[in-house]
Design an enzyme around this catalytic site. Structure first.
Site, PDB file in Angstrom:
ATOM      1  N   GLU A  94       8.785   4.208   7.116  1.00 37.92           N
ATOM      2  CA  GLU A  94       8.573   3.191   6.075  1.00 37.92           C
ATOM      3  C   GLU A  94       7.314   2.442   6.468  1.00 37.92           C
ATOM      4  OE1 GLU A  94       7.902   0.075   4.432  1.00 37.92           O
ATOM      5  OE2 GLU A  94       9.680  -0.853   5.303  1.00 37.92           O
TER       6      GLU A  94
ATOM      7  N   THR B 147      -0.221   3.729  12.291  1.00 36.25           N
ATOM      8  CA  THR B 147       0.699   4.034  13.378  1.00 36.25           C
ATOM      9  C   THR B 147       1.713   5.077  12.949  1.00 36.25           C
ATOM     10  OG1 THR B 147       0.436   1.791  14.227  1.00 36.25           O
ATOM     11  CG2 THR B 147       2.319   3.041  15.034  1.00 36.25           C
TER      12      THR B 147
ATOM     13  N   CYS C  25       6.308  -5.556   3.946  1.00 37.42           N
ATOM     14  CA  CYS C  25       5.749  -4.315   3.403  1.00 37.42           C
ATOM     15  C   CYS C  25       5.847  -4.272   1.887  1.00 37.42           C
ATOM     16  CB  CYS C  25       6.477  -3.116   4.011  1.00 37.42           C
ATOM     17  SG  CYS C  25       6.121  -2.843   5.755  1.00 37.42           S
TER      18      CYS C  25
END
Length: 467
Positions: free
Chosen positions: A245, A227, A279
């Site tokens: 990020e 994305t 993440c």
């Protein structure tokens, strides 16, 4: 639970809504507005109109507004935590919703104290040169479902502190707490400074529209690599500033001198914080041959103590996977890993979206659970024989967000840390980010940094004044 989007400081009713579900039960916990492109355009126009006034507001007044937001986060922490648990699934306790709210408040308070003073390059008889940081304009924020409130604060507060206005678009899986957060902010800010639009992304992809919008000067995005790449492509024609990020496949390396019992708790939370849906969680663990089995045993023993259950149960420490798509991806990766490796714990999906903490040994680079970001409660443990081999394997990834080294000799680890290809390296910890330390990825894990003065500067243009 139902909210309106907020445009120009006021609720803005829309014609349609979509349901938001509790990952623990599947029940509908609320409805969010299904805004359209016209609503997005109104939000951007409101932010653009508010920008001249907000950017010229005295710096001390903007700082006070950010401090007030931090206080409001504390005052409404339990209310927001309850909403967050219902839509995201994470437990109230442990490193869950109450912990996230504490982090959001701390980040807001720390960001309020940041300064970007003019920098004097030259000031002498031959001339004067001063560098100034100037706000960009409208900032578009696109946030994910794993830390909805904390990441919204990470995006919005530095934008406000540096004099920008904001349009935020949260994930359709977790929009409710962010809607309430922006309500609270609008009690403290001039109209139009922070606006929010929500949508289910089925008929209208608002994120793509924001990335392409000519009146948005910067996009700050947290989410997947795929994305993020689309955001970057859509933003190219308007030359937007970007902070991306994106995904990580963080490696941890356990050196042969590490004490397995002493590091087990840190290893577990480095990998399983937020059920692995982070993440910068540790996604693969390389352990020296001499201590491999002992580390596995200690890690499994600690993991067995962690209660898994519905987030509203005060005894739960880990909850469900947030959504079916992520659950199915995790299940496929674990099934393939179990066929070629050795399952030490877990390995089979639970009921609904619950997946038990899973630890699998006997894998290596080239196995899908090692090479791909699982973003869930499954950790592959990989045996290595010498440190050069481990460093090479850790760097053998298109991602480079974080990494860690576990040892009884931190000084030696600091030298090894410089050989890892990632934005952050922790020694005897993993994922311990701070609001005063820049955070970002290298390679395909992102562009730009967040946090600290360096992160604040990314919300500004640099202007040199000569004379």
């Amino acid at each position: 639970m139902a909210f309106d989007i907020i445009i120009n400081g006021a609720p803005h009713p829309v014609r349609a809504s979509f349901a938001v579900h509790d990952p623990a039960t599947g029940a509908v916990v609320g409805h969010a507005p299904n805004a359209d492109l016209a609503d997005l355009n109104r939000a951007v126009a409101a932010a653009k109109a508010a920008f001249p006034g907000w950017s010229q507001t005295p710096d001390a007044d903007r700082q006070q507004a950010c401090r007030a937001i931090a206080r409001a986060l504390g005052d409404h922490a339990e209310e927001l935590a309850q909403i967050l648990t219902r839509e995201q699934g994470k437990p109230l306790n442990g490193l869950g919703s109450r912990w996230e709210m504490g982090g959001a408040q701390a980040w807001a308070a720390a960001t309020a104290e940041l300064q970007l003073a003019p920098r004097v390059i030259q000031d002498d008889a031959s001339g004067r040169v001063v560098l100034h940081r100037k706000p960009l304009g409208v900032v578009g924020s696109i946030t994910p479902w794993n830390f909805p409130v904390m990441i919204a604060v990470w995006h919005i507060l530095p934008a406000l502190r540096s004099g920008n206005t904001v349009v935020i678009k949260p994930s359709p899986l977790t929009p409710l707490a962010t809607l309430r957060l922006v309500q609270l902010m609008n009690d403290l800010l001039p109209p139009g400074v922070v606006n929010i639009v929500t949508g289910d992304d089925r008929a209208v992809n608002q994120g793509a529209a924001m990335a392409a919008h000519p009146d948005i000067r910067k996009i700050v995005f947290t989410g997947s690599c795929a994305t993020g790449q689309k955001v970057m492509q859509a933003a190219a024609p308007t030359m937007k500033r970007l902070t991306l990020e994106m995904g990580g496949n963080d490696a941890g390396i356990v050196l042969p001198d590490a004490d397995p019992a002493a590091i087990a708790e840190g290893l577990f939370w480095g990998a399983f914080i937020n059920n692995g849906q982070t993440c910068a969680a540790m996604k693969r663990l390389y352990v020296h041959d001499s201590t491999h089995d002992a580390v596995c045993d200690a890690l499994v023993a600690f993991a067995c103590q962690i209660p898994v259950g519905p987030g509203l149960d005060e005894s739960s420490i880990l909850g469900p996977v947030q959504n079916r798509m992520q659950f199915d991806k995790l299940s496929r990766l674990v099934e393939a890993a179990a066929a070629g490796g050795r399952v030490l714990l877990g390995g089979a999906p639970g009921e609904g979206l619950f997946f038990p903490p899973t630890i699998i040994a006997g894998l290596g680079n080239g196995d899908s659970l090692v090479d791909q970001e699982q973003f869930g409660p499954a950790l592959p443990v990989i045996r290595y024989h010498d440190i050069d081999e481990a460093i090479a394997a850790a760097n053998d990834s298109p991602n480079g967000l974080g990494g860690s080294i576990w040892t009884s000799d931190p000084k030696a680890a600091r030298a090894l840390a410089l050989r890892l290809e990632c934005g952050s390296v922790w020694i005897n910890a993993h994922g311990a980010i701070r609001p005063d330390v820049p955070f970002g990825g290298v390679k395909q894990s992102g562009l730009g940094v967040e946090f600290g003065e360096e992160g604040l500067a990314e919300y500004t243009d640099l202007q040199a004044v000569f004379g």
